[in-house]
Design an enzyme around this catalytic site. Sequence first.
Site, PDB file in Angstrom:
ATOM      1  N   LYS A   1     -17.439 -29.603 -33.907  1.00 47.34           N
ATOM      2  CA  LYS A   1     -18.004 -30.600 -34.811  1.00 47.34           C
ATOM      3  C   LYS A   1     -18.218 -29.935 -36.177  1.00 47.34           C
ATOM      4  CE  LYS A   1     -20.714 -33.940 -36.381  1.00 47.34           C
ATOM      5  NZ  LYS A   1     -21.055 -33.191 -37.606  1.00 47.34           N
TER       6      LYS A   1
ATOM      7  N   GLY B 100     -31.437 -28.547 -33.482  1.00 44.22           N
ATOM      8  CA  GLY B 100     -31.213 -27.820 -32.223  1.00 44.22           C
ATOM      9  C   GLY B 100     -31.999 -28.405 -31.078  1.00 44.22           C
TER      10      GLY B 100
ATOM     11  N   GLU C 250     -29.300 -21.716 -31.889  1.00 40.76           N
ATOM     12  CA  GLU C 250     -29.984 -20.679 -32.664  1.00 40.76           C
ATOM     13  C   GLU C 250     -30.635 -21.408 -33.820  1.00 40.76           C
ATOM     14  OE1 GLU C 250     -30.767 -19.087 -35.497  1.00 40.76           O
ATOM     15  OE2 GLU C 250     -29.044 -17.752 -35.815  1.00 40.76           O
TER      16      GLU C 250
ATOM     17  N   CYS D 213     -30.754 -16.937 -41.236  1.00 44.50           N
ATOM     18  CA  CYS D 213     -31.604 -17.076 -40.047  1.00 44.50           C
ATOM     19  C   CYS D 213     -32.563 -15.905 -39.927  1.00 44.50           C
ATOM     20  CB  CYS D 213     -30.762 -17.104 -38.784  1.00 44.50           C
ATOM     21  SG  CYS D 213     -29.337 -18.159 -38.882  1.00 44.50           S
TER      22      CYS D 213
ATOM     23  N   GLU E 144     -40.931 -22.115 -40.254  1.00 46.76           N
ATOM     24  CA  GLU E 144     -39.915 -21.629 -41.184  1.00 46.76           C
ATOM     25  C   GLU E 144     -39.785 -22.553 -42.402  1.00 46.76           C
ATOM     26  OE1 GLU E 144     -35.926 -21.508 -39.627  1.00 46.76           O
ATOM     27  OE2 GLU E 144     -35.209 -20.193 -41.226  1.00 46.76           O
TER      28      GLU E 144
END
Lengths: 481, 481
Positions: free
Chosen positions: A143, A204, A223, A260, A349
């Site tokens: 995707k 996610g 992740e 990340c 985050e």
Amino acid sequence: MNLDQIFNAAQEAFLFYKNLPGKEKGEFLEGLAEILEENRAEIVPLAVEESNLPDGRINGELGRTIGQVRLFANLIKEGSWVEATIDPALPNRTPLPRADIRRFLTPLGPVVVFGASNFPLAFSTAGGDTISALAAGCPVIYKAHPAHPKTSHKVADCIHQAILKAGLPSALFTHVEGGISEGQALVKHPLAKALAFTGSHTGGKALFDLANQREEPIPVYAEMGSVNPIFCFPEKLKKENDALAKAFVGSLTLGVGQFCTNPGLIFVPKAQAAAFEKAISDEFNDIASAPMLHPGIAEAYYNSLQLLQSREELRWVKVADPQHLINGSTALAEIKASDWLNDHIFQKEVFGAFAMMVVYQNEEELQEIAKHLHGQLTITVWAEHEELQNQLYFINLLEEKCGRLLFKGVPTGVEVGNAMQHGGPYPSTTDARSTSVGAYAIKRFARPIAFQDMPDELLPDALRNDNPLGIWRMVDGEWKK
Amino acid sequence: MNLDQIFNAAQEAFLFYKNLPGKEKGEFLEGLAEILEENRAEIVPLAVEESNLPDGRINGELGRTIGQVRLFANLIKEGSWVEATIDPALPNRTPLPRADIRRFLTPLGPVVVFGASNFPLAFSTAGGDTISALAAGCPVIYKAHPAHPKTSHKVADCIHQAILKAGLPSALFTHVEGGISEGQALVKHPLAKALAFTGSHTGGKALFDLANQREEPIPVYAEMGSVNPIFCFPEKLKKENDALAKAFVGSLTLGVGQFCTNPGLIFVPKAQAAAFEKAISDEFNDIASAPMLHPGIAEAYYNSLQLLQSREELRWVKVADPQHLINGSTALAEIKASDWLNDHIFQKEVFGAFAMMVVYQNEEELQEIAKHLHGQLTITVWAEHEELQNQLYFINLLEEKCGRLLFKGVPTGVEVGNAMQHGGPYPSTTDARSTSVGAYAIKRFARPIAFQDMPDELLPDALRNDNPLGIWRMVDGEWKK
């Protein structure tokens, strides 16, 4: 093609491809590495245009992507990754004879991969997830990330060239474009056997829930990033105040903070806080504000900061300046550890070049922080050698909260190698038992199968008596080649 | 103790226990093996009384349980299971130096284990799940199965004796009694880091959903059984009709059919069906009906059969006789493959000594069946050597549907060894990437962690430069000892 056609073709390709020798699969990947290199001059400008990342970074990222393809090619050509384990028959054992049992790892089936916006190459179309799945023996339904459609399309072309060159079925890789609902439909398809994702927690987690609600739940390797705390100890800071501030700001602002492993949280002892804060501020002056990946990401960055700005526990050392909405300006806020411990929102985050500097008083507070911390991809400890001697319990606590624990350097810059672990306890990933970078990433897309009393000529080469592949195997409890 | 006290104590025990050398953990398990052996005379009668299983079987199961404890003790004393992987620093590499990165497996934390009713010893209190978790370095909170409370209590005492003897914290193992809501509360506790279960699909799936709905989802290893199909090929049946019928009935009725690997489905070619059915019926005559584990299980068995008896596609060769409700009488129904393919209900597990004999016409039908089959713990193929030569595609399809593929013998009798795989695609388990029997079961309770530039004296022994444990490690891409 509709979804059923895509997945049926992938499944048939799978049944053929999974049994090919690792050598052939490896040659296919080597061919892909060459084709990507040959297309460098076309790929790089597209990715630069679609990501706002500089030419040097994108060139480096393509090099890393090609390096990854070669790593997995070598891994499967060598072949020992399948954990071949053989317990030979013991026909005379009493009270019962033992059958001949042989176990190895077999690929899961078609894998759905979602690309990441922040790595248009290394975590996208021919990125680590796609390549480790193909290396394991799984077709990939990819995707594309809507932020870099042209780059994705171009790289997908390269993959299809490599498939053609190797004489493999084209359904080994399918490039799918679309939005959220197209992505969800892929995850829901009964023939999908695993799912890999790199991106936001919201994205996610939604895919994780969807995959678990299927009639047949499937593994999800999402992740979702983390704040990658750095713990500074007093003596270390006293000695290297300016160098550490420079290293920290360099890591925080690398790629406009869109990694990340970006260190969004730094713990500083009270006595050194002022000097360290000063050094960081000085470093900030040298950082030119640069465009983020796309306007949506910049908007989310400033919205998150705005939310935090209403919190009176925070003292702002530097407020972000959204003068050009696409640019990600640096920001730093300071907070007392006792306040930080009071609300989980302070470890959420903020994707971009923002960090929270948490000022701690003593070691007891450090332990409280370690216990309170969410799961992280990385944790970094900056301490003098002697300062660590009494910190075994603290380090022990940190181990429970991360996938990689650093004692030097910065968390950004994830080495692609055998020993790398990129993945940590939830919420940094949905499966802390796996890594999305490095050789072990291949194991995500395989499962063990045992053959009992299978005729030797029907066994996979990895398990045959004469070890035709010459791989490492555990035979009757001993590792042998 | 309330739940928070239990888990907090387990967590503190974990932080101490996980860092003990494998040798010490192994000696603790060896001590447990001895204590279980010393208590054989007390354990066996309790388990016989509470399970209705005969003395010989329970004695054998205790032997197997003790054997498992010793297997894991040896595994962790040797120590190589942690997959130690070392990429040494390359300070002179260009363009960037490589940091020193070392990776190994670290235990997950406190594990919740649910005991199984059908194995009061080998899959219960000191069964494979508990022992592999303790071996990995995880404390266990054990939810006793209500069907055998006295046995469970006695074995828990043995574990606590072993903990005491080894000088370890008693919170390493906690024995919890109660029903469904007590079990659910354990799974929901934030300090629980994994969950192992052996039992029904309903129970396993409910726990899986619960674990995924937690704020921090955790791995669930639920082994929920399967129907373990046997595929008979014509030549093989022609040659060994009576012997195979005897082997099949023996496996089907072993332990009154109460095994996860019980063969509840057998595929027979049309031309041989009548002769094989006759031979099975003859064998049934020699099987005395015997009590099932408890009245609830017998009731469920007869209810499931009653439901099937309303289906006109089935021709009943032998109807179960519920004359004594606790006894599990054998039953056999025949069905055409074309009918069997029409409804998934015909492959639902009926826990007990019932089998469905599916009569197939040709190889095309066999392939349809293989594609239609749900995930299984085991699949068995009975064929002459020559009959397999053209069946590579069919075998390929079967591999996708099971964790263990047999070409001789019967699926019951799961060997405890290095190469065993007991676990298969959903719905046989919730995690096909794992096994609940054999050495690899330990990996369920560990996750990788990487240390970057950690001072040598702080590293775990498994990762130190001088390899003080003398284990197998991958150093710079090569396996070394």
